[in-house]
Design a protein around this motif. Sequence first.
Motif, PDB file in Angstrom:
ATOM      1  N   GLU A   1       5.972  26.567  38.356  1.00 38.17           N
ATOM      2  CA  GLU A   1       6.787  25.376  38.124  1.00 38.17           C
ATOM      3  C   GLU A   1       5.952  24.282  37.460  1.00 38.17           C
ATOM      4  N   TYR A   2       4.705  24.117  37.875  1.00 41.25           N
ATOM      5  CA  TYR A   2       3.808  23.184  37.199  1.00 41.25           C
ATOM      6  C   TYR A   2       3.628  23.569  35.731  1.00 41.25           C
TER       7      TYR A   2
ATOM      8  N   HIS B   1       5.588  25.137  33.749  1.00 44.11           N
ATOM      9  CA  HIS B   1       6.784  24.816  32.971  1.00 44.11           C
ATOM     10  C   HIS B   1       6.859  23.319  32.672  1.00 44.11           C
ATOM     11  N   ARG B   2       6.431  22.491  33.637  1.00 47.67           N
ATOM     12  CA  ARG B   2       6.444  21.048  33.393  1.00 47.67           C
ATOM     13  C   ARG B   2       5.414  20.644  32.338  1.00 47.67           C
ATOM     14  N   PHE B   3       4.378  21.465  32.200  1.00 51.13           N
ATOM     15  CA  PHE B   3       3.395  21.233  31.150  1.00 51.13           C
ATOM     16  C   PHE B   3       3.833  21.852  29.813  1.00 51.13           C
TER      17      PHE B   3
ATOM     18  N   HIS C   1       2.298  12.882  30.358  1.00 55.01           N
ATOM     19  CA  HIS C   1       3.646  13.024  29.815  1.00 55.01           C
ATOM     20  C   HIS C   1       3.563  13.427  28.343  1.00 55.01           C
TER      21      HIS C   1
ATOM     22  N   ASN D   1       8.949  13.357  28.760  1.00 52.82           N
ATOM     23  CA  ASN D   1       8.882  14.484  29.693  1.00 52.82           C
ATOM     24  C   ASN D   1       7.656  14.323  30.589  1.00 52.82           C
ATOM     25  N   GLU D   2       7.872  14.349  31.887  1.00 50.77           N
ATOM     26  CA  GLU D   2       6.794  14.160  32.860  1.00 50.77           C
ATOM     27  C   GLU D   2       6.308  15.500  33.400  1.00 50.77           C
ATOM     28  N   THR D   3       5.003  15.576  33.679  1.00 59.56           N
ATOM     29  CA  THR D   3       4.427  16.823  34.206  1.00 59.56           C
ATOM     30  C   THR D   3       4.421  16.868  35.719  1.00 59.56           C
ATOM     31  N   GLY D   4       4.540  15.726  36.365  1.00 57.52           N
ATOM     32  CA  GLY D   4       4.478  15.701  37.826  1.00 57.52           C
ATOM     33  C   GLY D   4       3.072  15.544  38.366  1.00 57.52           C
TER      34      GLY D   4
END
Length: 604
Positions: free
Chosen positions: A397-398, A400-402, A468, A492-495
Amino acid sequence: MNDSRKYIIGAVFLLVALIYLAQLFSLQVIDSDYKSLSEANIIKPVEELPYRGTIYDRKGRLIVYNKPVYDLMIVTKEVLKSNLDTLRFCQAVGMTKQGFIDRIQAIRKEHGYSQNKPSVFIKSMSAEDFAKIQDHLVDYPGFFISPRTVRSYPYSVMSNALGYIAEISKPKLERDTTGYYKQGDQIGISGMEAKYEPFLRGRRGVRFKTVNVRGIVKGDYRDGELDVLSEAGKNLVSTIDLDLQQYAESLMAGKIGSVVALEPATGEILAIVSAPTYDPNMLTGGEFSKNFNKLQRDSLVPLFNRPIMALYPPGSMFKMVQALVGLQEKVITPQTRHACIRSPIGCHGPHSNEDLRGAIVVSCNPYFYQTFRKIINQDKSPNTFVDSRIGLDMWAEYMHRFGIGVKLGVDMPGEKAGNVPLPAYYDRVYRGQWKFSNIYSLSIGQGELGVTPLQMANLAAIIGNKGHYYTPHLVKSIGENGDKLPEYKQRNETGVESHYFQTVIDAMEDVVLYGTGQYRAKIPGLDICGKTSTVQNPHGEDHSGFMAFAPKNNPQIAVAVYVENAGQGARSAAAIASLVVEKYMLGEIKRKNIEEYVYKGKFN
């Protein structure tokens, strides 16, 4: 008796005449259908194709425009009636008699034999060729000229990114739900031409002409009051810096791989190179089919858009992501040290027991093996198999956020998502019985991981932005006083919290100052942050990879380079990426020795 018969016959004739008159009145005055049919016999609709929108670079320089060409059309019935002097005609158009016969047969095969239907006899004649026969066409009834435009490229760059247009195929025409296209229309097939087709194509028009029984145009119908004017397509202003694009392409000449440079603050792509490339002018005009087949047969596949389609293991560049996820998950801190115990994973260079910053600089494999193990196995289940599954799901999931393992959404068709393996994949491979020891090669960016060069340039931008990114895109604005599409304005944020990025950024600066990037990536007077990758290649020599951004604070450019079969990342990829940064940031190249090294192409 005779007088009576005379009156009866006269009455009959009068009645018949009245019936005919009534019918004629009804048809010509009352019945609009007859009027429409009558007008249709003297009205000829002439379709007016719009000019396709042009494309500019970010500084307003024209990189795609429309060039006039001329199709020589034939109406077979008129040619047969005219007793054509075939030999004289062939001499006029530069064709052999056998070529003339073959073309007639091909027209029959392509369109079905309709003597009244206009067909293309010679496609895409240049203005020069048209001028040679223009005055002679009156001698050849059944032949006429149909003007149109084709794309032209004054700088011969970014062929895969721009894409090309071609005649719409029958399957695509059948799938068209807009009702806009007709057989013979041109349509964007790839690249920006395909993505922005609805904006570029414009709107077709129609002019109504009156013609006589011989089909000769006599003038406008109703002074043109029913005409619908065509509407030109919208022009695009691209994000590309033409100077940078040309320079990057020159650096990749004779090589296989990709260069992607973008602006971190906006996601605007400054340069995008797929090597080997080709002159986009090859896929315009009458030589389209011949050249397209030639490009398709080329073993180096120049039509393959490597920046968004080629998948490589990320290699050591991926250690930046592992570090950031480890920090966010609090399984490491910047001060965490891991001894360089070279089992079960090997390493290189004389170092040991580095902290996070030092581990990035020396690219210590065991350090990131231990970091990845802590990310995956956080004792969220007493069952090691379940624990590994939970950890891998969270880690993916990380990723994908990247923007890794998913399509970023760049404005070109054909983008690949890459590959981030999920538990379901390992379930199939190991029949449900797998754990960290089966997947640890992911820790150093190898194994089943696959990324595109665009994703790595975006990763460099994320790190420069401290967490981001904006979706990478090629179009800055659409139409006069227009703007980019809304999806390219979204952040878009990576978290991962922004303060965790500083250690990674400092380490990437050290890579260039003191580490593997110091020999070919260091730029005097510019603080550049980078990371090398020597990407394992089971099919031959390793690939060379490098990503970077500059300057360190408030970065203006992020870049990723892959050069296939070129060995260590510190060699060709680092040199090319740093030259691209130097060109963009300083406007000139002062490190002529590095430039000469790249142009020579001897990296081993």
